[in-house]
Design an enzyme around this catalytic site. Structure first.
Site, PDB file in Angstrom:
ATOM      1  N   ASP A  21      -5.814  -2.387  -3.020  1.00 41.77           N
ATOM      2  CA  ASP A  21      -6.918  -3.704  -2.886  1.00 41.77           C
ATOM      3  C   ASP A  21      -8.089  -3.178  -3.550  1.00 41.77           C
ATOM      4  OD1 ASP A  21      -5.608  -5.241  -0.824  1.00 41.77           O
ATOM      5  OD2 ASP A  21      -6.619  -3.537   1.101  1.00 41.77           O
ATOM      6  N   LYS A  69      -7.348  -6.374  -8.421  1.00 46.09           N
ATOM      7  CA  LYS A  69      -6.225  -6.098  -9.899  1.00 46.09           C
ATOM      8  C   LYS A  69      -6.252  -7.789  -9.079  1.00 46.09           C
ATOM      9  CE  LYS A  69      -3.241  -3.995  -6.642  1.00 46.09           C
ATOM     10  NZ  LYS A  69      -4.294  -3.467  -5.453  1.00 46.09           N
ATOM     11  N   GLY A 114      -2.524  -8.312  -1.115  1.00 47.59           N
ATOM     12  CA  GLY A 114      -2.767  -9.433  -0.914  1.00 47.59           C
ATOM     13  C   GLY A 114      -3.210  -9.270  -1.826  1.00 47.59           C
ATOM     14  N   HIS A 115      -3.894 -10.098  -3.263  1.00 48.42           N
ATOM     15  CA  HIS A 115      -4.370  -9.804  -4.588  1.00 48.42           C
ATOM     16  C   HIS A 115      -5.130 -11.251  -4.643  1.00 48.42           C
ATOM     17  CE1 HIS A 115      -1.655  -7.612  -6.822  1.00 48.42           C
ATOM     18  NE2 HIS A 115      -2.203  -6.560  -5.525  1.00 48.42           N
ATOM     19  N   GLN A 171      -0.115  -2.661  -4.218  1.00 44.05           N
ATOM     20  CA  GLN A 171      -0.601  -1.863  -3.802  1.00 44.05           C
ATOM     21  C   GLN A 171      -1.286  -0.673  -5.220  1.00 44.05           C
ATOM     22  OE1 GLN A 171       3.128  -2.763  -3.206  1.00 44.05           O
ATOM     23  NE2 GLN A 171       2.158  -4.312  -1.965  1.00 44.05           N
TER      24      GLN A 171
HETATM   25  P1  GDP Z   1      -6.531  -6.668  -4.973  1.00 47.57           P
HETATM   26  O1  GDP Z   1      -4.766  -6.509  -3.700  1.00 47.57           O
HETATM   27  O2  GDP Z   1      -6.662  -5.255  -6.035  1.00 47.57           O
HETATM   28  O3  GDP Z   1      -6.077  -7.886  -5.900  1.00 47.57           O
HETATM   29  O4  GDP Z   1      -7.245  -6.655  -4.836  1.00 47.57           O
HETATM   30  P2  GDP Z   1      -7.826  -7.804  -3.199  1.00 47.57           P
HETATM   31  O5  GDP Z   1      -8.137  -9.358  -3.730  1.00 47.57           O
HETATM   32  O6  GDP Z   1      -7.191  -7.410  -1.944  1.00 47.57           O
HETATM   33  O7  GDP Z   1      -9.265  -6.620  -2.079  1.00 47.57           O
HETATM   34  C1  GDP Z   1     -10.295  -7.146  -3.331  1.00 47.57           C
HETATM   35  C2  GDP Z   1     -11.480  -7.864  -2.830  1.00 47.57           C
HETATM   36  O8  GDP Z   1     -12.962  -8.122  -3.365  1.00 47.57           O
HETATM   37  C3  GDP Z   1     -11.248  -9.244  -2.351  1.00 47.57           C
HETATM   38  O9  GDP Z   1     -11.825  -9.770  -2.383  1.00 47.57           O
HETATM   39  C4  GDP Z   1     -11.822 -10.047  -3.480  1.00 47.57           C
HETATM   40  O10 GDP Z   1     -12.755 -10.910  -3.918  1.00 47.57           O
HETATM   41  C5  GDP Z   1     -13.307  -8.769  -4.070  1.00 47.57           C
HETATM   42  N1  GDP Z   1     -13.566  -8.161  -5.291  1.00 47.57           N
HETATM   43  C6  GDP Z   1     -13.125  -7.948  -6.432  1.00 47.57           C
HETATM   44  N2  GDP Z   1     -14.051  -7.706  -7.225  1.00 47.57           N
HETATM   45  C7  GDP Z   1     -15.239  -7.354  -6.754  1.00 47.57           C
HETATM   46  C8  GDP Z   1     -16.806  -6.960  -7.089  1.00 47.57           C
HETATM   47  O11 GDP Z   1     -16.396  -7.098  -7.776  1.00 47.57           O
HETATM   48  N3  GDP Z   1     -17.681  -6.842  -5.673  1.00 47.57           N
HETATM   49  C9  GDP Z   1     -17.052  -8.102  -4.519  1.00 47.57           C
HETATM   50  N4  GDP Z   1     -18.270  -7.705  -4.437  1.00 47.57           N
HETATM   51  N5  GDP Z   1     -16.207  -7.891  -4.482  1.00 47.57           N
HETATM   52  C10 GDP Z   1     -15.071  -8.474  -5.372  1.00 47.57           C
HETATM   53  P1  IMO Z   2      -2.639  -4.507  -2.712  1.00 52.00           P
HETATM   54  O1  IMO Z   2      -1.554  -5.447  -3.243  1.00 52.00           O
HETATM   55  C1  IMO Z   2      -3.239  -2.153   0.958  1.00 52.00           C
HETATM   56  C2  IMO Z   2      -0.235   0.073   2.826  1.00 52.00           C
HETATM   57  C3  IMO Z   2      -0.222  -0.789   4.838  1.00 52.00           C
HETATM   58  C4  IMO Z   2       0.125   0.820   5.071  1.00 52.00           C
HETATM   59  C5  IMO Z   2       1.111   0.850   4.054  1.00 52.00           C
HETATM   60  C6  IMO Z   2       3.067   0.489   4.132  1.00 52.00           C
HETATM   61  O2  IMO Z   2      -2.708  -6.251  -2.052  1.00 52.00           O
HETATM   62  O3  IMO Z   2      -3.359  -3.952  -3.034  1.00 52.00           O
HETATM   63  P2  IMO Z   2       4.319  -1.378   3.845  1.00 52.00           P
HETATM   64  O4  IMO Z   2       3.691  -2.928   4.534  1.00 52.00           O
HETATM   65  O5  IMO Z   2       4.004  -1.499   2.063  1.00 52.00           O
HETATM   66  O6  IMO Z   2       5.154  -0.836   4.329  1.00 52.00           O
HETATM   67  O7  IMO Z   2       2.571  -0.986   3.809  1.00 52.00           O
HETATM   68  O8  IMO Z   2       1.156   0.391   2.438  1.00 52.00           O
HETATM   69  N1  IMO Z   2      -0.336  -1.411   2.057  1.00 52.00           N
HETATM   70  C7  IMO Z   2      -1.695  -1.891   0.881  1.00 52.00           C
HETATM   71  N2  IMO Z   2      -2.733  -1.624   1.446  1.00 52.00           N
HETATM   72  N3  IMO Z   2      -3.334  -2.941  -0.115  1.00 52.00           N
HETATM   73  C8  IMO Z   2      -1.756  -3.714  -0.235  1.00 52.00           C
HETATM   74  O9  IMO Z   2      -1.447  -4.147  -1.606  1.00 52.00           O
HETATM   75  C9  IMO Z   2      -1.231  -3.071   0.621  1.00 52.00           C
HETATM   76  N4  IMO Z   2       0.193  -2.918   0.670  1.00 52.00           N
HETATM   77  C10 IMO Z   2       0.479  -2.107   1.406  1.00 52.00           C
HETATM   78  O10 IMO Z   2      -1.302  -0.954   4.811  1.00 52.00           O
HETATM   79  O11 IMO Z   2      -1.103   1.164   4.946  1.00 52.00           O
HETATM   80 MG    MG Z   3      -5.500  -7.086  -2.085  1.00 57.11          MG
END
Ligand code: GDP
Ligand code: IMO
Ligand code: MG
Length: 422
Positions: A13, A16, A40-41, A221
């Protein structure tokens, strides 16, 4: 021409999805190489917000080819949901997305097994996303998996045999389920999947390289969730590190180019497992609130803490990162003081080396820097950065010995400050 890789350096998270979308105009092909709908991107642009799970984050920037590589595990039911939501919002995908025949399928019973194994672990549970990721990769490695290419030949027979194996295992667990209902949506997903082109993605990717066209590999991840190098056993079941792009796409190591390592200006984690810099106080609550730190897949509150340079240095080493990207800098704007963990104290001894097992207790040793106390979200150029943010960036670059090329100041595509362009 080489394959550039963008991957998370923390516990996932990091942002990415946002940055892959920002970088996409530089590439012809964007591909996912591991993970599945546990990811979840999130992407935000023009007042719209999208969360992608299995589909690469390059689908919103013109006619790029997006590839789901062999290292990915795919749930047809969730894939159908994801595709239909995108189609509804005016983003048809069948022309833009190709799927590896060698990607493994998450069966309905994989999700049930995930649940059964987690429940059986009791307080020691991993806190998985419940998407069947572990059981699917287990079947891949134990040579019992079903692949996308199997859909084309004697599929029903292979499916029945695999399901029967799982049902035999599930008999040992006290789990209620309605398989016909799950199967209904799963087979509807298979029909949706068939609308896409199934390819030998390793051949395709290498032909793109031969044609001198640039490719970006999108990690899911983060390094601390890697099956080999993460905080085992509290990890996911794939290689999230750079080497995973080689096996998950069929790219030779010498064809890897830039490695973009992405991290938050602080740190978060979802699920169980050690997290040395975790804040269980008002500071942690403020990070969660300001950063909207709730899981994109499960909605779970993310655990929050200060940046961990011991873990980050380790992640940079494993991945060969040569470009850093710092996300969510704006989230720290309310803090008078910013802390960074520069060492761990383990059994009373200070170390900067990432230990074999974080689970034995690692107490963070912090240095403190001044906070910037300025709203960064409207900033358009690096010249507008407050002095304290510049000091934080310089401190991190010195410690990590890699340049920070992009600083993100908000969730929107436009809230991205590129410091150095390749
Ligand atoms: P990913 O899994 O690495 O793609 O990241 P996620 O989407 O799960 O989580 C990142 C969260 O931070 C999302 O809700 C994005 O919309 C948000 N986000 C990304 N860059 C920034 C930033 O620079 N500032 C803030 N406040 N939110 C951000
Ligand atoms: P993105 O791509 C954050 C974590 C789960 C758990 C562990 C194992 O959005 O960054 P799994 O379902 O993969 O067997 O769970 O990994 N986990 C993540 N945490 N971002 C993710 O993906 C994750 N995908 C799995 O919360 O701790
Ligand atoms: Mg994510």
């Amino acid at each position: 021409m080489k394959v550039d890789v963008l991957l998370g350096l923390q516990w996932g998270d990091e942002g990415k999805g946002k940055v892959v979308d920002v970088l996409t105009p530089r590439y012809d092909v964007i591909s996912r190489f591991q993970g599945g709908p546990n990811a979840g991107h999130t992407l935000e642009f023009e007042g719209q917000k999208f969360v992608l799970r299995s589909i690469p984050s390059g689908i919103f920037q013109g006619d790029k080819v997006n590839v789901i590589g062999n290292g990915v595990v795919l749930d047809p039911a969730l894939f159908k949901e994801e595709v239909e939501a995108l189609e509804k919002s005016g983003h048809p995908l069948t022309e833009r997305l190709k799927i590896s025949k060698k990607a493994h399928l998450i069966l309905p019973t994989h999700r049930l097994l995930d649940k059964a194994y987690e429940t059986a672990k009791g307080t020691g549970k991993i806190g998985t996303t419940g998407k069947g990721i572990g059981p699917t990769y287990t079947d891949k490695v134990s040579r019992n998996g079903l692949r996308v290419g199997d859909i084309l030949h004697n599929f029903e027979e292979k499916y029945s045999a695999a399901i029967q194996r799982h049902l035999d295992i599930l008999k040992h667990y006290d789990l209620e389920y309605n398989l016909p209902e799950l199967e209904k949506e799963w087979f509807a997903g298979i029909e949706k999947l068939k609308q896409f082109e199934f390819i030998d993605s390793e051949v395709f990717i290498n032909s793109v390289l031969k044609a001198e066209k640039p490719i970006l590999a999108e990690g899911a991840q983060g390094t601390m969730l890697d099956i080999d190098f993460g905080s085992y056993p509290f990890v996911t079941s794939s290689n999230t590190v750079c080497a995973g792009a080689c096996t998950g796409l069929g790219v030779a190591p010498r064809n890897i180019g830039n490695v973009y390592g992405i991290f938050k200006a602080y740190c978060t984690r979802v699920g169980s497992g050690p997290f040395p810099t975790e804040l269980l106080d008002a500071d942690g609550d403020l990070m969660r609130k300001n950063g909207n730190e709730f899981g994109s897949v499960t909605g779970r509150p993310r655990r929050c803490g200060w940046i961990d340079l011991v873990a980050l240095k380790y992640a940079i080493m494993i991945n060969g990162v040569n470009r850093l990207i710092m996300m969510k800098s704006d989230v720290l704007s309310d803090f008078d003081t910013i802390k960074a963990c520069v060492a761990y104290k383990i059994d009373g001894k200070e170390t900067e080396t990432f230990p074999f097992d974080l689970n034995n207790g690692a107490e963070p040793v912090f240095v403190e820097l001044d906070g910037w106390k300025t709203d960064l979200t409207g900033i358009k150029t690096e010249d507008e950065f407050p002095e304290e943010l510049n000091a934080y960036i310089s401190f991190l670059e010195e410690e990590l010995e890699v340049p920070i090329t992009i600083v993100s100041v908000g969730p929107d595509r436009d809230q991205t400050i590129v410091r150095y362009q390749d």
